[in-house]
Enzyme design. Structure first.
Site, short mmCIF file in Angstrom:
data_model
loop_
_atom_site.label_atom_id
_atom_site.label_comp_id
_atom_site.label_asym_id
_atom_site.label_seq_id
_atom_site.Cartn_x
_atom_site.Cartn_y
_atom_site.Cartn_z
N THR A 154 48.85 -13.57 3.05
CA THR A 154 50.10 -13.05 3.23
C THR A 154 51.19 -13.70 3.44
OG1 THR A 154 49.72 -12.13 5.38
CG2 THR A 154 48.75 -10.90 3.54
N ASN A 212 48.40 -14.00 14.81
CA ASN A 212 47.51 -12.97 15.07
C ASN A 212 46.34 -13.32 16.08
OD1 ASN A 212 48.88 -11.09 13.41
ND2 ASN A 212 48.15 -11.70 11.70
N HIS A 246 49.16 -4.30 15.85
CA HIS A 246 49.20 -4.88 14.40
C HIS A 246 47.78 -5.11 14.11
CE1 HIS A 246 50.34 -6.96 10.94
NE2 HIS A 246 50.21 -8.16 11.45
N ARG A 301 39.49 -8.30 11.28
CA ARG A 301 40.87 -8.43 11.57
C ARG A 301 41.45 -9.12 12.76
NH1 ARG A 301 45.27 -4.87 9.27
NH2 ARG A 301 47.11 -5.99 10.01
N THR A 322 56.25 -10.00 15.67
CA THR A 322 56.59 -9.51 14.48
C THR A 322 55.73 -8.12 14.25
OG1 THR A 322 55.05 -10.74 13.11
CG2 THR A 322 57.40 -11.53 13.06
#
Length: 317
Positions: free
Chosen positions: A233, A124, A179, A92, A147
């Site tokens: 995504t 990210n 996140h 991730r 975000t």
């Protein structure tokens, strides 16, 4: 006549292009400025979006700035979408070095050129990149918005909606923290029509007595369900970003889940992490710290610790 609403987008991959499309479809921006590392990709996306102007609510001027970041200085909002989503197949946090190195290439250039608007980060690991931008530039942290868990909170509401039948728009529930996989649901403060989920479960266990751990995990894994069949995504995160832009440009003073600088909330400070934020034309106006259970607060601290662990991996820090 009113001032033109100008939004710059850095990175025209899956997310950046869909952010631009969401802004067009909702009529949020008057002018869109694109910067990307790959010239032909920027040219192609600008052309495709320009060709859709006949079908959207309002005319929008689309400007290809190539790799000239300084041309974004007059924008009201700059959105950083630069990244390499293929790296998340490793973990991730797979984009950690790529996206923070990217941020180093443009942030100071933009600030030096005179930018004084709001900087929204989508790249990210979102919280780490936000923290890096703040520390690299010394820019007003209230004008740096990630975000962050805005998307995760939407996923949580979506999962609650599936098991209760209540519209996600009528569910007030937030994912907080990183996140990423260490995020947690703030269940103690989650409400529907002014009643907590626990109160509703006591009154109507068949409808509201759902497995919260299962719902939370499905929300946490939602991005990978999307990625499994698409390799990216794009729609939800683009609409999450557009929602923040609208709150800023319309000075809504709207509450949205976002990554922002911790200044003592639950004893955390010095890093960006997600909590419900009041957002208007000046950026984050207020940060809310919802009531948490003891376990939730422990989870939030662990999530913030994970953000710090990622920050510590950056050799240039």
């Amino acid at each position: 006549m009113s001032t033109q609403r100008k939004i710059g987008i850095i990175g025209l991959g899956h997310v950046g292009a869909h952010v631009a499309n969401s802004l067009l479809l909702q009529g949020i921006a008057d002018e869109l400025y694109f910067v990307g590392a790959h010239d032909q990709k920027v040219i192609s996306e600008a052309q495709d979006l320009q060709d859709s102007i006949s079908f959207v609510p309002y005319n929008t001027r689309i400007v290809n700035c190539s790799n000239r970041y300084e041309e974004l200085a007059d924008c009201d909002i700059i959105i950083n979408c630069a990244g390499n989503v293929s790296l998340v197949t490793q973990s991730r946090d797979g984009e950690l070095f790529s996206t923070t190195d990217s941020a180093r290439t443009f942030t100071q250039t933009i600030i030096t050129a005179g930018f004084d608007g709001i900087l929204i980060n989508v790249s990210n690991p979102c919280d780490v990149v936000c923290t890096a931008i703040w520390r690299l530039t010394g820019y007003d942290p209230s004008k740096i918005i990630g975000t962050g868990c805005g998307l995760d909170s939407a996923r949580l509401r979506s999962e609650i909606s599936k098991v209760t039948g209540v519209s996600p728009k009528s569910i007030h529930a937030h994912i907080i923290g990183e996140h990423g996989f260490s995020q947690i649901a703030a269940w103690k403060s989650a409400t529907i029509a002014g009643k907590t989920i626990d109160q509703l479960a006591a009154e109507n266990p068949e409808k509201y007595g759902f497995d919260k751990a299962d719902v939370e995990e499905k929300a946490r894994q939602g991005g990978y369900v999307t990625y499994a069949g698409k390799g990216c995504t794009e729609y939800a995160v683009a609409n999450c970003t557009a929602r923040i832009c609208a709150a800023i440009l319309h000075n809504e003073h709207a509450v949205v889940s976002a990554s922002t600088l911790m200044t003592g909330q639950y004893g955390e400070e010095g890093i960006f992490s997600s909590l419900p934020c009041l957002v208007g034309s000046e950026g984050v106006e207020q940060v809310f710290a919802p009531e948490l259970s003891e376990e939730e607060e422990k989870g939030f601290h662990a999530s913030c610790d994970h953000i710090r662990e990622n920050i510590a991996k950056l050799a240039w820090w």
